[in-house]
Design a protein around this motif. Sequence first.
Motif, mmCIF file in Angstrom:
data_model
loop_
_atom_site.group_PDB
_atom_site.id
_atom_site.type_symbol
_atom_site.label_atom_id
_atom_site.label_comp_id
_atom_site.label_asym_id
_atom_site.label_seq_id
_atom_site.Cartn_x
_atom_site.Cartn_y
_atom_site.Cartn_z
ATOM 1 N N VAL A 167 -42.470 -9.424 -6.036
ATOM 2 C CA VAL A 167 -41.352 -10.234 -5.536
ATOM 3 C C VAL A 167 -41.191 -11.487 -6.395
ATOM 4 C CG1 VAL A 167 -40.554 -11.672 -3.605
ATOM 5 C CG2 VAL A 167 -41.416 -9.363 -3.171
ATOM 6 N N VAL A 168 -42.281 -12.186 -6.636
ATOM 7 C CA VAL A 168 -42.210 -13.414 -7.430
ATOM 8 C C VAL A 168 -41.766 -13.104 -8.859
ATOM 9 C CG1 VAL A 168 -43.511 -15.377 -8.327
ATOM 10 C CG2 VAL A 168 -43.903 -14.603 -5.991
ATOM 11 N N LEU A 169 -42.275 -12.033 -9.460
ATOM 12 C CA LEU A 169 -41.864 -11.661 -10.811
ATOM 13 C C LEU A 169 -40.375 -11.304 -10.867
ATOM 14 C CD1 LEU A 169 -44.959 -9.593 -11.957
ATOM 15 C CD2 LEU A 169 -44.127 -11.730 -12.983
ATOM 16 N N THR A 170 -39.877 -10.659 -9.812
ATOM 17 C CA THR A 170 -38.453 -10.325 -9.745
ATOM 18 C C THR A 170 -37.614 -11.588 -9.729
ATOM 19 O OG1 THR A 170 -38.978 -8.274 -8.572
ATOM 20 C CG2 THR A 170 -36.709 -9.072 -8.403
ATOM 21 N N ILE A 171 -38.045 -12.575 -8.960
ATOM 22 C CA ILE A 171 -37.332 -13.859 -8.891
ATOM 23 C C ILE A 171 -37.444 -14.591 -10.218
ATOM 24 C CG2 ILE A 171 -37.320 -16.131 -7.780
ATOM 25 C CD1 ILE A 171 -38.319 -14.613 -5.200
ATOM 26 N N LEU A 172 -38.625 -14.612 -10.806
ATOM 27 C CA LEU A 172 -38.832 -15.289 -12.078
ATOM 28 C C LEU A 172 -37.950 -14.681 -13.170
ATOM 29 C CD1 LEU A 172 -40.471 -17.567 -13.368
ATOM 30 C CD2 LEU A 172 -42.303 -15.920 -13.745
ATOM 31 N N ALA A 173 -37.851 -13.364 -13.188
ATOM 32 C CA ALA A 173 -36.966 -12.703 -14.150
ATOM 33 C C ALA A 173 -35.521 -13.142 -13.922
ATOM 34 C CB ALA A 173 -37.099 -11.188 -14.039
ATOM 35 N N ALA A 174 -35.079 -13.148 -12.662
ATOM 36 C CA ALA A 174 -33.707 -13.548 -12.346
ATOM 37 C C ALA A 174 -33.437 -14.992 -12.769
ATOM 38 C CB ALA A 174 -33.431 -13.366 -10.853
ATOM 39 N N GLN A 175 -34.445 -15.846 -12.637
ATOM 40 C CA GLN A 175 -34.275 -17.239 -13.067
ATOM 41 C C GLN A 175 -34.052 -17.340 -14.579
ATOM 42 O OE1 GLN A 175 -37.902 -18.880 -11.339
ATOM 43 N NE2 GLN A 175 -36.622 -20.126 -9.985
ATOM 44 N N HIS A 176 -34.496 -16.333 -15.301
ATOM 45 C CA HIS A 176 -34.296 -16.296 -16.750
ATOM 46 C C HIS A 176 -33.136 -15.374 -17.139
ATOM 47 C CE1 HIS A 176 -38.279 -18.175 -16.651
ATOM 48 N NE2 HIS A 176 -37.897 -18.701 -17.800
ATOM 49 N N ASP A 177 -32.286 -15.082 -16.160
ATOM 50 C CA ASP A 177 -31.090 -14.254 -16.365
ATOM 51 C C ASP A 177 -31.402 -12.891 -16.974
ATOM 52 O OD1 ASP A 177 -29.268 -16.139 -15.282
ATOM 53 O OD2 ASP A 177 -29.387 -17.281 -17.154
ATOM 54 N N VAL A 178 -32.483 -12.299 -16.500
ATOM 55 C CA VAL A 178 -32.847 -10.946 -16.905
ATOM 56 C C VAL A 178 -33.284 -10.196 -15.646
ATOM 57 C CG1 VAL A 178 -35.234 -11.540 -17.476
ATOM 58 C CG2 VAL A 178 -34.193 -9.573 -18.557
ATOM 59 N N ALA A 179 -32.994 -8.927 -15.583
ATOM 60 C CA ALA A 179 -33.396 -8.127 -14.427
ATOM 61 C C ALA A 179 -34.822 -7.634 -14.627
ATOM 62 C CB ALA A 179 -32.452 -6.942 -14.242
ATOM 63 N N ILE A 180 -35.580 -7.606 -13.560
ATOM 64 C CA ILE A 180 -36.955 -7.107 -13.624
ATOM 65 C C ILE A 180 -36.985 -5.681 -14.163
ATOM 66 C CG2 ILE A 180 -37.028 -6.286 -11.224
ATOM 67 C CD1 ILE A 180 -39.958 -8.045 -12.954
ATOM 68 N N GLU A 181 -35.940 -4.913 -13.871
ATOM 69 C CA GLU A 181 -35.859 -3.543 -14.377
ATOM 70 C C GLU A 181 -35.864 -3.527 -15.907
ATOM 71 O OE1 GLU A 181 -33.390 -3.573 -10.496
ATOM 72 O OE2 GLU A 181 -33.807 -4.953 -12.159
ATOM 73 N N GLN A 182 -35.187 -4.507 -16.516
ATOM 74 C CA GLN A 182 -35.175 -4.607 -17.973
ATOM 75 C C GLN A 182 -36.578 -4.922 -18.501
ATOM 76 O OE1 GLN A 182 -31.634 -7.431 -17.751
ATOM 77 N NE2 GLN A 182 -31.594 -6.754 -19.875
ATOM 78 N N CYS A 183 -37.289 -5.784 -17.804
ATOM 79 C CA CYS A 183 -38.644 -6.149 -18.205
ATOM 80 C C CYS A 183 -39.569 -4.939 -18.134
ATOM 81 C CB CYS A 183 -39.179 -7.261 -17.300
ATOM 82 S SG CYS A 183 -38.198 -8.774 -17.327
ATOM 83 N N ILE A 184 -39.440 -4.176 -17.066
ATOM 84 C CA ILE A 184 -40.270 -2.979 -16.906
ATOM 85 C C ILE A 184 -39.941 -1.961 -17.985
ATOM 86 C CG2 ILE A 184 -40.755 -1.010 -15.388
ATOM 87 C CD1 ILE A 184 -40.268 -3.028 -13.025
ATOM 88 N N GLU A 185 -38.654 -1.776 -18.261
ATOM 89 C CA GLU A 185 -38.242 -0.825 -19.304
ATOM 90 C C GLU A 185 -38.773 -1.255 -20.668
ATOM 91 O OE1 GLU A 185 -36.488 2.626 -20.848
ATOM 92 O OE2 GLU A 185 -36.880 2.050 -18.778
#
Length: 102
Positions: free
Chosen positions: A60-78
């Motif tokens: 959850v926190v990583l998902t929010i942190l990614a969003a704060q950097h204007d990137v989707a967590i899905e992109q990070c995982i990919e």
Amino acid sequence: MTTNSQFERIRNWAHDRNIIRGATPQMQFVKLIEEIGELAEGIAKSRKDAVVDGIGDAVVVLTILAAQHDVAIEQCIEAAWNEIKDRKGKMLNGVFVKEADL
């Protein structure tokens, strides 16, 4: 299994509570370390419920942190998957070591 819609629910939840724009990435990182500490305690005490909770909270926190950097967590995982999918290496003392570091 977590789906994109679950990540979207997390982002919507955080947006509705003004966490994405109202909290700083630095404070979200501190929150992530707090959750990782709880995960470590669950592992140390062999408490599966605490492990599940800690991993979920960290996601959850990583998902929010990614969003704060204007990137989707899905992109990070990919991106991470694309980096590791063909990686070779071996286990040393219970840790996977990539071939380039052997």
